[in-house]
Design a protein around this motif. Structure first.
Motif, PDB file in Angstrom:
ATOM      1  N   PRO A   1      69.223 -48.299  86.431  1.00 29.29           N
ATOM      2  CA  PRO A   1      69.294 -49.130  85.218  1.00 29.29           C
ATOM      3  C   PRO A   1      68.168 -50.156  85.236  1.00 29.29           C
ATOM      4  O   PRO A   1      67.597 -50.437  86.292  1.00 29.29           O
ATOM      5  N   GLU A   2      67.892 -50.697  84.055  1.00 24.05           N
ATOM      6  CA  GLU A   2      66.795 -51.641  83.875  1.00 24.05           C
ATOM      7  C   GLU A   2      66.744 -52.731  84.963  1.00 24.05           C
ATOM      8  O   GLU A   2      65.715 -52.954  85.583  1.00 24.05           O
ATOM      9  N   VAL A   3      67.901 -53.359  85.218  1.00 24.17           N
ATOM     10  CA  VAL A   3      67.913 -54.487  86.166  1.00 24.17           C
ATOM     11  C   VAL A   3      67.654 -54.083  87.614  1.00 24.17           C
ATOM     12  O   VAL A   3      67.431 -54.931  88.470  1.00 24.17           O
TER      13      VAL A   3
ATOM     14  N   GLN B   1      63.591 -48.865  92.694  1.00 26.51           N
ATOM     15  CA  GLN B   1      63.339 -47.437  92.625  1.00 26.51           C
ATOM     16  C   GLN B   1      62.539 -46.988  93.856  1.00 26.51           C
ATOM     17  O   GLN B   1      61.582 -47.646  94.255  1.00 26.51           O
ATOM     18  N   GLY B   2      62.994 -45.883  94.471  1.00 25.57           N
ATOM     19  CA  GLY B   2      62.299 -45.402  95.663  1.00 25.57           C
ATOM     20  C   GLY B   2      62.901 -45.936  96.949  1.00 25.57           C
ATOM     21  O   GLY B   2      62.638 -45.430  98.033  1.00 25.57           O
TER      22      GLY B   2
ATOM     23  N   ILE C   1      72.281 -60.441  89.866  1.00 27.12           N
ATOM     24  CA  ILE C   1      72.585 -59.611  88.708  1.00 27.12           C
ATOM     25  C   ILE C   1      74.038 -59.822  88.304  1.00 27.12           C
ATOM     26  O   ILE C   1      74.937 -59.781  89.141  1.00 27.12           O
ATOM     27  N   VAL C   2      74.272 -60.024  87.024  1.00 23.21           N
ATOM     28  CA  VAL C   2      75.644 -60.176  86.570  1.00 23.21           C
ATOM     29  C   VAL C   2      76.256 -58.767  86.435  1.00 23.21           C
ATOM     30  O   VAL C   2      75.559 -57.803  86.101  1.00 23.21           O
ATOM     31  N   GLY C   3      77.560 -58.682  86.744  1.00 23.34           N
ATOM     32  CA  GLY C   3      78.245 -57.393  86.750  1.00 23.34           C
ATOM     33  C   GLY C   3      78.013 -56.550  85.508  1.00 23.34           C
ATOM     34  O   GLY C   3      77.837 -55.333  85.590  1.00 23.34           O
TER      35      GLY C   3
END
Ligand code: ZZB
Length: 258
Positions: free
Chosen positions: A15-17, A22-23, A91-93
């Motif tokens: 997802p965006e956040v 990634q990787g 990050i918020v849930g």
């Protein structure tokens, strides 16, 4: 209190956040007292309003959990320096919902993170693995999502993340059958995940009977009693690098240190 910490690996697409990870190996981590039920996982629970953090561990890649859990882990050898953990992201849930995950033992190849509103911030990691066959809380929350389209829409949950997931029969308890949570939900006429008193009652019944009389219906220890296989299955998860042991300090210590 000793918990088994289940590692659930984030799958593509991130997802965006979480794009910055990634990787890398990125895991949602959930604390459970029931490692023997991991065969029946259908999803993972995240509270939309709780704040989570991502931090680097020494041996297991990046973990996502509450700050409180990260702090506890930092005293248990998860980080480079005792008592220190570096927050890579907060990050918020809400932004962690609908994420595809790979989790050990379950028959579902991909499971998704879904909203649960009764998660406690001050227990475990704030992320919970869901076993609707044997945990009444999980069954109630899953039914809430499956029955109520507005609830799914509110949190951006797509049907494919919820609808195909049925409770899996993984253990048999003489009086309750092979889907204990479903049996107790019906018997106590539970209406939703907010039915607190009844859910507490159901949970106590399930725990007690499950531990002494429960028999596993799947896997290598099929036919054996829960009390005899719990430790062996915990060890198996650890050997597979799918889980680690995590301790939660006494409540008094938690409140004293914030
Ligand atoms: C999988 C599982 C399968 C669970 C089952 C229970 C059951 P306890 O006894 O109160 O300590 N849990 C973990 N963290 C949280 C949290 N922050 N908020 C809400 N629930 C949480 O409860 C420990 C259990 O509560 C954990 O074990 C987890 O769900 C959940 F078949 O993991 B369990 C009858 C219960 N069955």
């Amino acid at each position: 209190q000793e918990y088994t910490l289940i590692k659930m690996e984030v799958l593509e697409p991130f997802p965006e956040v979480l794009k910055q990870f990634q990787g890398k190996t990125l895991n949602f981590v959930a604390a459970t007292l029931r490692p023997e039920t991991m065969y029946g996982q259908t999803n993972c629970w995240v509270h939309p309003e709780i704040k989570y953090i991502a931090f680097e561990t020494v041996k297991h890649g990046v973990f996502i959990c509450t700050r409180r859990a990260a702090r506890n882990m930092s005293y248990q050898g998860f980080t480079e320096k005792d008592g220190e953990y570096k927050i890579i992201a907060e990050i918020v849930g809400l932004d962690l919902l609908g994420v595809a995950l790979k989790s050990p033992f379950t028959c579902y190849q991909k499971i998704y993170s879904l909203p649960m509103l009764t998660i406690k911030e001050d227990k475990g990691t704030g992320i919970v693995t869901s076993v609707p066959s044997d945990s009444p809380d999980d069954y109630a929350a899953l039914v809430d999502l499956q029955k109520k389209a507005p609830f799914r829409e509110k949190y951006g949950i797509q049907d494919y993340m919820v609808m195909p997931f049925k409770p899996v029969s993984i253990l048999e308890i003489p009086e309750f059958g092979n889907l204990t949570a479903v049996f107790l939900y019906d018997k106590l006429k539970i209406q939703s995940q907010n039915d607190k008193d009844k859910l507490t009652q159901a949970k106590e019944m399930a725990y007690l009977k499950g531990f002494y009389d429960g028999v596993l219906l799947v896997g290598d220890y099929k036919g054996e009693k829960i009390q005899d296989v719990k430790k062996k299955l915990q060890q198996r998860l650890i050997d597979d690098n799918s889980a680690v042991i995590y301790y939660e300090p006494e409540k008094t210590i938690i409140s004293r240190s914030g």
